[in-house]
Design an enzyme around this catalytic site. Structure first.
Site, mmCIF file in Angstrom:
data_model
loop_
_atom_site.group_PDB
_atom_site.id
_atom_site.type_symbol
_atom_site.label_atom_id
_atom_site.label_comp_id
_atom_site.label_asym_id
_atom_site.label_seq_id
_atom_site.Cartn_x
_atom_site.Cartn_y
_atom_site.Cartn_z
ATOM 1 N N GLU A 1 -5.138 -27.069 16.687
ATOM 2 C CA GLU A 1 -3.735 -27.070 17.139
ATOM 3 C C GLU A 1 -2.754 -26.915 15.981
ATOM 4 O O GLU A 1 -1.655 -27.454 15.999
ATOM 5 C CB GLU A 1 -3.409 -28.347 17.933
ATOM 6 C CG GLU A 1 -4.288 -28.571 19.142
ATOM 7 C CD GLU A 1 -4.347 -27.381 20.069
ATOM 8 O OE1 GLU A 1 -3.394 -26.580 20.105
ATOM 9 O OE2 GLU A 1 -5.357 -27.243 20.772
ATOM 10 N N GLY A 2 -3.142 -26.145 14.979
ATOM 11 C CA GLY A 2 -2.310 -25.942 13.795
ATOM 12 C C GLY A 2 -2.677 -26.952 12.734
ATOM 13 O O GLY A 2 -2.534 -28.161 12.939
#
Length: 567
Positions: A427-428
């Site tokens: 998620e980054g």
């Protein structure tokens, strides 16, 4: 070991620290009464303690596997998922208009933390589905909403997100997956995606993939990307799973941890998909899902930290070794006491930050106020990055408390460290979160940051009447953070911000943690005051070195040549 959900901490934070009363007083969340909140926390705790916790070890020892194209999940996971779905936990925060419970994200975040502590590998599935529900609510056509959202909320179907490709990791704009119009309003999706969490299972009727792909007229980069719903089984005229779509699980990744969560390589071979949102607007739609997931992933970090803390504390309480005073257990040794105190203090600080973030999301939804929206956006990268770092650090310290037994898999301490490690990546990555914080999230000239700092300083001023030394330390830390924020805002060269982005984010989280602990000392009992004293005196001072790093700029960093770094 048995897990006990920290319901008293959730309740205390909601009642006294994070401003949850503002959420409950809005018309939008009028149902979130104290009685309902208490009931929800209690029921979720019971499910996590009695049903999900026993599955954690089974998922690690008996990973999901791919047999003849079918994903077989870990023993007991089907029953655990059924408990989550039938309990209504997936659609807690989905709006009532689409069949959800319409409850605050603050409650969903609390429940997600408990599920993460109990069995993180299984919790990933409803987390992905929750994000997909929100993305569809905001961006999908009415037809897609009516068909998919009720099935996702009930848990009959589960959702995934498909971004990453072998050549396109964080650089999503480099994707090659194609979407060709079929002439009937559908599209043929062709390409390969990797790292797809819960891409298949043997307990839901259908799997709903949100896939990023490029239309024939899509320009290069992220601006040319569109989003498509691509189900495993194409719904028939009655909305029931029908014919198999042209997609398959190629393989399951062999991972360091989270063995019970099937992470797949997916192949789409002209699979039928439906456009979600506008053509070429895929990134905006997908970011709705990703932002939901970023708070969720930060919450996973807190969940693992809590579970690792509980196991380490129990071990230290029972383990007799050396010439410790009192009971003779290692918990009497000063250094072991230091480790456990740091684990507990950081877990509490991280939990407070995720719930502050959730309150901001709730208030933004309930009021539409731009200030709350900005606060939610500002706190999201801090929640994701700091809280997953805390998960890794607390799990690692928990192994250290166990000594040599922490390195032995049978104790279960190592599993927490292995399972949570990926949370700093997906998620980054946490570095990307920090860069987002000092760039996009400071585009308002620091207004959102300064509002938070003003509240911290006001809280510290009020606390000086009862806890002057602790209050002064927190006030000074907020002032130092204010000066560093002003310096960052003044830098026109983004590299000067990026070079110190990670320490800046951690410093901001440290100060937020000090704020939460100080308020807890003021409004809580002697135990909370003692923990706050430990955090503020021993852990908060870390912000000084972090801010020095953050304000150094990029010159000395970029002066280091590539040859200096490559052996």
């Amino acid at each position: 070991m048995p897990y006990r959900a920290p319901v008293s901490d959730f309740q205390f934070l909601m009642d006294h620290i994070i401003g949850f009363e503002q959420v409950a007083s809005t018309e939008h969340f009028a149902d979130a009464t104290p009685d309902m909140t208490q009931a929800i926390l209690g029921e979720a705790a019971k499910m996590c303690e009695e049903i999900l916790t026993p599955l954690n070890r089974a998922g690690d020892l008996h990973p999901a596997r791919l047999e003849n194209g079918i994903v077989c999940t870990s023993p007991g996971f089907a029953g655990g998922y059924d408990a989550i779905a039938t309990g209504g936990w997936i659609g807690m925060s989905a709006s009532k208009e689409v069949g959800g419970l319409g409850l605050p994200m603050t409650l969903t975040t609390s429940v997600n933390e408990m599920m993460s502590s109990a069995c993180l590998a299984l919790q990933l599935s409803p987390l992905m589905t929750q994000g997909q529900i929100e993305a569809l609510e905001h961006h999908a056509s009415d037809a897609i909403k009516e068909l998919y959202i009720p099935k996702l909320i009930s848990g009959e179907w589960n959702g995934t997100m498909n971004l990453t490709e072998p050549q396109a990791g964080s650089d999503v704009g480099a994707l090659r997956t194609k979407a060709e119009p079929n002439g009937d309003g559908t599209f043929a999706i062709t390409g390969q995606k990797i790292y797809i969490s819960w891409a298949d299972n043997d307990f839901t009727e259908n799997v709903c993939h949100l896939v990023l792909a490029r239309l024939p007229d899509g320009v290069p980069g992220t601006k040319g990307i569109s989003l498509f719903m691509v189900p495993k089984l194409i719904p028939d005229a009655d909305g029931n799973p029908g014919t198999k779509n042209d997609l398959r699980v190629v393989s399951l990744e062999h991972k360091m941890g989270l063995h019970g969560s099937p992470t797949a390589v997916m192949e789409y071979s002209g699979a039928t998909g439906w456009l979600v949102g506008h053509a070429h607007g895929g990134m905006a739609a997908m970011f709705t899902m990703m932002n939901n997931a970023r708070l969720g992933v930060g919450t996973q970090g807190v969940g693992i930290a809590e579970a690792a803390l509980q196991q380490a504390a129990a071990y230290a309480h029972d383990r007799k070794q050396g010439k410790a005073p009192g009971t003779g257990a290692i918990i009497e040794h000063a250094d072991v006491r230091r480790m456990l105190a740091s684990m507990k203090a950081d877990t509490y600080a991280a939990r407070a930050i995720t719930l502050m973030n959730a309150v901001a999301i709730d208030m933004a939804l309930a009021t539409g106020d731009a200030g709350w929206q900005a606060r939610a956006a500002f706190l999201t990268p801090i929640s994701k990055a700091f809280c997953t770092d805390v998960g890794c650090e607390v799990a690692g310290t928990g192994m250290q408390v166990h000594g040599g037994m922490g390195f032995i898999e049978e104790t279960g301490a190592a599993q927490y460290a292995r399972d949570v490690r990926v949370a700093t990546i997906y998620e980054g990555t946490n570095g990307i979160q920090a860069m987002d914080l000092v760039a996009r999230k400071l585009m308002d000239a620091g207004e959102a940051a300064f509002r938070i700092l003003e509240e911290i300083e006001q809280g510290a001023e009020a606390a000086k009447a009862t806890h002057p030394e602790l209050a002064e330390a927190v006030w000074q830390s907020a002032e130092s953070l204010r000066e560093a924020t002003e310096w960052l805002v003044a830098q026109d060269e983004l590299n000067d911000r990026f070079a110190g982005a990670v320490p800046y984010l951690r410093a901001f989280a440290r100060v937020l943690g000090g704020h939460a602990h100080l308020a807890s000392a003021v409004k809580g009992d002697a135990s909370r005051a003692r923990l706050a004293t430990f955090y503020i005196k021993r852990m908060l001072p870390e912000h000084v070195g972090l801010l020095a790093h953050a304000r150094e700029g990029a010159d000395d960093l970029m002066a280091i040549s590539t040859d200096d770094l490559v052996a």
